[in-house]
Design a protein around this motif. Structure first.
Motif, PDB file in Angstrom:
ATOM      1  N   LEU A 144      -5.413  18.312  -9.523  1.00 16.51           N
ATOM      2  CA  LEU A 144      -4.637  18.407 -10.758  1.00 16.51           C
ATOM      3  C   LEU A 144      -5.252  19.340 -11.791  1.00 16.51           C
ATOM      4  CD1 LEU A 144      -3.536  14.685 -11.324  1.00 16.51           C
ATOM      5  CD2 LEU A 144      -2.116  16.607 -10.558  1.00 16.51           C
ATOM      6  N   LEU A 163       0.279  12.562 -19.159  1.00 17.17           N
ATOM      7  CA  LEU A 163      -0.543  12.352 -17.966  1.00 17.17           C
ATOM      8  C   LEU A 163      -1.939  12.939 -18.188  1.00 17.17           C
ATOM      9  CD1 LEU A 163      -0.964  11.433 -15.055  1.00 17.17           C
ATOM     10  CD2 LEU A 163      -0.039  13.644 -14.303  1.00 17.17           C
ATOM     11  N   SER A 181       2.128  10.494 -11.704  1.00 20.93           N
ATOM     12  CA  SER A 181       3.019  11.528 -12.232  1.00 20.93           C
ATOM     13  C   SER A 181       4.424  10.983 -12.450  1.00 20.93           C
ATOM     14  CB  SER A 181       3.063  12.724 -11.268  1.00 20.93           C
ATOM     15  OG  SER A 181       1.795  13.328 -11.171  1.00 20.93           O
ATOM     16  N   LYS A 192      -0.129  20.574  -8.883  1.00 19.93           N
ATOM     17  CA  LYS A 192       1.078  19.882  -9.328  1.00 19.93           C
ATOM     18  C   LYS A 192       1.285  18.615  -8.509  1.00 19.93           C
ATOM     19  CE  LYS A 192       3.554  24.118 -10.645  1.00 19.93           C
ATOM     20  NZ  LYS A 192       4.740  24.964 -10.376  1.00 19.93           N
ATOM     21  N   SER A 193       2.030  17.689  -9.088  1.00 17.14           N
ATOM     22  CA  SER A 193       2.480  16.542  -8.308  1.00 17.14           C
ATOM     23  C   SER A 193       3.703  16.968  -7.503  1.00 17.14           C
ATOM     24  CB  SER A 193       2.848  15.379  -9.228  1.00 17.14           C
ATOM     25  OG  SER A 193       4.086  15.651  -9.890  1.00 17.14           O
TER      26      SER A 193
END
Length: 254
Positions: free
Chosen positions: A49, A80, A25, A215-216
């Motif tokens: 993810l 990504l 990320s 989420k990262s």
């Protein structure tokens, strides 16, 4: 051609998936086109993810490796993408090492023309894909906790894949206040020397929470210690790779 980074450790719960997601990320947010390949049958990276309840995807790694089919890739956000994992990956264990190695190498060669950085998130057992990835990767990142079991796992992992010069050992869930943590870190540095990264990832609950939100850490809580630590790791890893490859500065700088 892409830089290929294999993230592996023979011990489960070592922070492999969190490290792969966080670094993938970070580099994508810096402008690189990044692919995170989930090569673990448990598919933890995929489920961290991708919300499978509202996203349609199907695993096709087996066909891509052995039949030359196009690899299914899910774009999770700008720059990504994820190659989903799943239990079909276990089928590779019934194939010969030569056939898997040849097909996987050809697949990575094709993907390297499409992406700038490829992360390989590998299972915590000596699979054919793990051994192939260790041979083909430009860097091998081994996340590990500073405890006795993890120390032994790092030794066993390095023993399995040999002792290449491209290994980076990353200490995660680190707590410098704990005496055993400091002692284990010292022992790892004595054995593996400069392969042990200076940057460390401290314990941070936000790293676990971020996966629940798909989420990262950089999207979930940018000001957290987890985000700051992985940014430092990304910078150090970039500097280590810079000596070997002609990398674009955007991997590190805004």
């Amino acid at each position: 051609m892409a830089v290929i980074i294999a993230v592996l450790n023979l011990k489960g719960g070592s922070g492999k998936t969190t490290s792969a997601i966080s670094l993938a990320s970070f580099y994508s947010l810096k402008g690189n086109k990044v692919l995170a390949m989930d090569l673990d049958p448990k598919a933890s990276l995929t489920h961290s993810l991708i919300n499978s309840s509202d996203t349609l995807y199907k695993e096709g790694l087996y066909q891509a490796v052995l039949e030359g089919a196009q690899l299914p890739v899910v774009s999770v956000r700008e720059r990504l993408s994820v190659s989903p994992g799943g239990y079909a990956i276990c089928d590779f264990e019934r194939m010969g090492a030569e056939k898997v190695g040849k097909g996987f190498g050809q697949l990575l060669e094709r993907l390297s023309k499409e992406f700038d950085v490829i992360f390989l998130d590998l299972p915590s057992y000596p699979s054919e894909l793990l051994l192939c990835s260790a041979c083909m990767a430009d860097r091998i990142l081994i996340p590990a906790k500073a405890d006795r079991a993890s120390q032994m796992a790092v030794r066993e992992t390095v023993s399995l894949i040999g002792t290449p010069k491209n290994i980076d050992v990353l200490l995660v869930q680190h707590d410098a206040r704990e005496r055993h943590t400091v002692l284990i870190e010292e022992e790892l540095r004595n054995v593996f020397g400069s392969a042990v990264m200076d940057s460390k990832v401290r314990r941070n609950v936000a790293l676990s929470e971020s996966a629940v939100e798909y989420k990262s850490i950089f999207e979930y809580k940018l000001e957290s210690s987890g985000a700051r630590d992985y940014e430092a790791v990304a910078g150090e890893l970039f500097e280590r790779m810079r000596t070997c490859f002609g990398l674009n500065d955007r991997m590190q700088n805004s």
